[in-house]
Design an enzyme around this catalytic site. Structure first.
Site, PDB file in Angstrom:
ATOM      1  N   LYS A 214       0.832  -1.209   0.000  1.00  0.00           N
ATOM      2  CA  LYS A 214       0.000   0.000   0.000  1.00  0.00           C
ATOM      3  C   LYS A 214       0.871   1.267   0.000  1.00  0.00           C
ATOM      4  O   LYS A 214       0.634   2.212  -0.752  1.00  0.00           O
ATOM      5  CB  LYS A 214      -0.896  -0.030   1.236  1.00  0.00           C
ATOM      6  CG  LYS A 214      -1.521   1.269   1.606  1.00  0.00           C
ATOM      7  CD  LYS A 214      -2.586   1.671   0.611  1.00  0.00           C
ATOM      8  CE  LYS A 214      -2.960   3.109   0.762  1.00  0.00           C
ATOM      9  NZ  LYS A 214      -4.299   3.405   0.381  1.00  0.00           N
ATOM     10  N   CYS A 268      -3.294  10.828   1.593  1.00  0.00           N
ATOM     11  CA  CYS A 268      -2.670   9.529   1.325  1.00  0.00           C
ATOM     12  C   CYS A 268      -1.279   9.707   0.738  1.00  0.00           C
ATOM     13  O   CYS A 268      -0.286   9.358   1.355  1.00  0.00           O
ATOM     14  CB  CYS A 268      -3.543   8.749   0.350  1.00  0.00           C
ATOM     15  SG  CYS A 268      -5.247   8.673   0.876  1.00  0.00           S
TER      16      CYS A 268
HETATM   17  N1  SAJ Z   1      -1.445  14.977  -8.749  1.00  0.00           N
HETATM   18  C1  SAJ Z   1      -0.563  15.720  -9.518  1.00  0.00           C
HETATM   19  N2  SAJ Z   1      -0.197  15.247 -10.758  1.00  0.00           N
HETATM   20  C2  SAJ Z   1      -0.693  14.066 -11.248  1.00  0.00           C
HETATM   21  C3  SAJ Z   1      -1.578  13.307 -10.456  1.00  0.00           C
HETATM   22  C4  SAJ Z   1      -1.928  13.782  -9.191  1.00  0.00           C
HETATM   23  O1  SAJ Z   1      -0.096  16.807  -9.124  1.00  0.00           O
HETATM   24  O2  SAJ Z   1      -0.326  13.722 -12.377  1.00  0.00           O
HETATM   25  C5  SAJ Z   1      -1.845  15.461  -7.402  1.00  0.00           C
HETATM   26  C6  SAJ Z   1      -3.333  15.741  -7.288  1.00  0.00           C
HETATM   27  O3  SAJ Z   1      -3.650  17.019  -7.774  1.00  0.00           O
HETATM   28  C7  SAJ Z   1      -3.545  15.624  -5.788  1.00  0.00           C
HETATM   29  C8  SAJ Z   1      -2.544  14.537  -5.385  1.00  0.00           C
HETATM   30  O4  SAJ Z   1      -1.627  14.440  -6.463  1.00  0.00           O
HETATM   31  O5  SAJ Z   1      -3.220  16.836  -5.114  1.00  0.00           O
HETATM   32  C9  SAJ Z   1      -3.146  13.176  -5.085  1.00  0.00           C
HETATM   33  O6  SAJ Z   1      -4.206  12.857  -5.975  1.00  0.00           O
HETATM   34  P1  SAJ Z   1      -4.384  11.405  -6.642  1.00  0.00           P
HETATM   35  O7  SAJ Z   1      -5.569  11.447  -7.532  1.00  0.00           O
HETATM   36  O8  SAJ Z   1      -3.118  10.973  -7.263  1.00  0.00           O
HETATM   37  O9  SAJ Z   1      -4.611  10.409  -5.409  1.00  0.00           O
HETATM   38  P2  SAJ Z   1      -5.579  10.348  -4.091  1.00  0.00           P
HETATM   39  O10 SAJ Z   1      -4.786  10.905  -2.953  1.00  0.00           O
HETATM   40  O11 SAJ Z   1      -6.925  10.897  -4.322  1.00  0.00           O
HETATM   41  O12 SAJ Z   1      -5.750   8.740  -3.938  1.00  0.00           O
HETATM   42  C10 SAJ Z   1      -4.580   7.909  -3.850  1.00  0.00           C
HETATM   43  C11 SAJ Z   1      -4.738   6.728  -4.834  1.00  0.00           C
HETATM   44  N3  SAJ Z   1      -3.456   6.025  -4.957  1.00  0.00           N
HETATM   45  C12 SAJ Z   1      -2.896   5.776  -6.161  1.00  0.00           C
HETATM   46  O13 SAJ Z   1      -3.380   6.154  -7.209  1.00  0.00           O
HETATM   47  C13 SAJ Z   1      -1.612   5.005  -6.142  1.00  0.00           C
HETATM   48  C14 SAJ Z   1      -5.833   5.787  -4.333  1.00  0.00           C
HETATM   49  O14 SAJ Z   1      -5.905   4.617  -5.155  1.00  0.00           O
HETATM   50  C15 SAJ Z   1      -5.561   5.368  -2.876  1.00  0.00           C
HETATM   51  O15 SAJ Z   1      -6.585   4.491  -2.383  1.00  0.00           O
HETATM   52  C16 SAJ Z   1      -5.543   6.628  -2.038  1.00  0.00           C
HETATM   53  O16 SAJ Z   1      -4.459   7.460  -2.497  1.00  0.00           O
HETATM   54  C17 SAJ Z   1      -5.339   6.222  -0.574  1.00  0.00           C
HETATM   55  O17 SAJ Z   1      -6.328   6.215   0.163  1.00  0.00           O
HETATM   56  O18 SAJ Z   1      -4.207   5.840  -0.221  1.00  0.00           O
END
Ligand code: SAJ
Length: 421
Positions: A214, A268
């Site tokens: 995870k 996360c």
């Molecule tokens: N972000 C960027 N650039 C990108 C992608 C994301 O700057 O290319 C930023 C987003 O704007 C945001 C942050 O990253 O601020 C996180 O967003 P996210 O959509 O990547 O992830 P979370 O935090 O909503 O959810 C993640 C997910 N993990 C993965 O994709 C590996 C989800 O599957 C997990 O269940 C969740 O964390 C968790 O609960 O751990």
């Protein structure tokens, strides 16, 4: 351990993960009791209501409660299966605070009779499932992991949640799952619990590997976002459009660079990598560096806005988006909020119109500031000298740039949403 209507499952912690899991288990045959220390949450669930926004969750909770398959209590009841889904926030020095896990363990320890299954779902540092088992077995020396000395067995497993907020009810059913047992039998039993509702593949391993899987998934994303954010800084120095650069590089069949932004938010990805760093600080150099790069990214945005604001006597700034990512109302740990708060402090003479179509009031850290107001999108942009795009909500992306006069304004687009302006 086949889940039937005679199987009682206690889900401890009725938050973003616990409540959906409780509802899904209940609608797939189990008798589910949700446990939460917050009486308001317990009362809401018993009325069939959901205390936060998540698509399709309300209908599932309401149905399960109405059918008598889900109810909530503040005290841990006797059950066949315990699923612990409590928060594991940061403590001092980026260490995990296991207070809630420990409290859940203490609450269920006194209920055990032998042969129950205890599953930890909370995102946890490596070794936490073992820690929880040690704590419970210290309180209950009459029980054991392996049945030695004629003591009854308690089965312990870790099954990390991996659902994406906004898609939880879909991903709970469709995602593959990792189940790690302190013993093989515990893992097999936990697997059959998830088989009652999960259509994805359920993979078995040991508890510490499941814990790390995870953390590694979220660190993988963090490291890759840090790479994109670093490319953004490099491109600015070299006079290159980073979005075009990434677009072009991603045409390579084995390259898939993520998108730069104003920083990484949510509870996360910005948190979990630290659990690896604090467990193995000497080795986790790249993971730590990625966290530092992403944590410092908002400062670069602030620096750019402050530099531009120097051109105006009393700059009017439109800050577009406060959520931590597009199309959600979640403002917690959001880099956009942090940026707006710091701009208000750095630029006391500026008027900042914060635009967030998914909320009706400013969050606490912004509400008290007299140079920040929550504003309507178009009005804020039309009145602004400087427009800072912080979240790529669809409504911002679809805006009529000509009518909003964006070409005549200073535009700082941290998401590349208006690249072709
Ligand atoms: N972000 C960027 N650039 C990108 C992608 C994301 O700057 O290319 C930023 C987003 O704007 C945001 C942050 O990253 O601020 C996180 O967003 P996210 O959509 O990547 O992830 P979370 O935090 O909503 O959810 C993640 C997910 N993990 C993965 O994709 C590996 C989800 O599957 C997990 O269940 C969740 O964390 C968790 O609960 O751990």
């Amino acid at each position: 351990m086949e889940v039937t209507e005679r199987t009682t499952v206690a889900v401890i912690g009725l938050g973003y993960i616990g409540l959906p899991t409780a509802a899904v288990l209940a609608t797939h045959g189990a008798d589910v009791i949700g446990v939460d220390v917050n009486e308001k949450v317990v009362d809401a669930v018993n009325r069939g209501e959901v205390p936060f926004v998540e698509p399709d969750l309300s209908i599932s909770v309401a149905g399960a409660v109405q059918q008598g398959r889900l109810r909530a209590e503040t005290k841990t009841p006797e059950a066949d299966v315990y699923i612990v889904a409590v928060p594991t926030p940061f403590a001092e020095g980026h260490l995990a605070d296991l207070t809630f896990v420990d409290a859940a363990a203490d609450g269920l320890a006194e209920r055990l009779q032998g042969d129950e299954l205890v599953i930890l779902e909370s995102t946890s540092p490596p070794g936490t499932t073992q820690h929880m088992a040690d704590r419970i077995l210290a309180l209950r020396p009459d029980l054991s992991l392996d049945g030695s000395l004629g003591r009854s067995i308690i089965h312990f497993a870790h099954c990390p949640e991996r659902v994406l907020p906004g898609r939880i009810m879909i991903e709970l059913i469709t995602n593959d799952r990792i189940v790690g047992g302190l013993t093989r039998m515990a893992a097999e039993k936990a697997k059959s619990v998830y088989e009652s509702f999960c259509q994805g593949e359920i993979m078995i391993t040991d508890a510490i590997t499941a814990e790390m899987a995870k953390l590694v998934e979220n660190s993988y994303r963090d490291v890759n976002i840090a790479f994109a954010n670093e490319l953004s800084l490099i491109s600015a120095k070299l006079g290159i459009d980073v979005w075009e650069l990434i677009d072009l590089a991603n045409h390579h069949p084995r390259v898939n660079i993520l998108q730069p932004g104003p920083g990484v938010g949510g509870h996360c990805i910005a948190v979990d990598p630290w659990f690896i760093v604090s467990a193995v600080p000497e080795e986790a150099r790249l993971i730590r560096m990625a966290r530092e790069v992403n944590d410092s990214t908002p400062e670069h945005v602030i620096g750019r806005v402050v530099a531009m604001a120097a051109r105006f006597k009393e700059p009017r700034i439109a800050a577009l988006g406060l959520a931590f990512k597009p199309e959600i109302d979640d403002l917690r740990e959001s880099p956009a909020c942090r940026i707006v708060a710091r701009l208000a402090e750095e630029l006391p003479g500026a008027q900042i119109a914060a635009v967030e179509p998914h909320v009706t009031a400013l969050p606490r850290e912004l509400a008290g500031l007299d140079n920040v107001v929550l504003a309507d999108f178009e009005a804020a942009v039309l009145a602004a000298d400087i427009v800072v795009l912080l979240v790529d909500h669809a409504v911002f992306k679809a805006a009529d740039k000509r009518r909003l006069g964006l070409r005549e304004k200073v535009v700082i687009d941290t998401r590349g949403a208006w690249r072709w302006l």
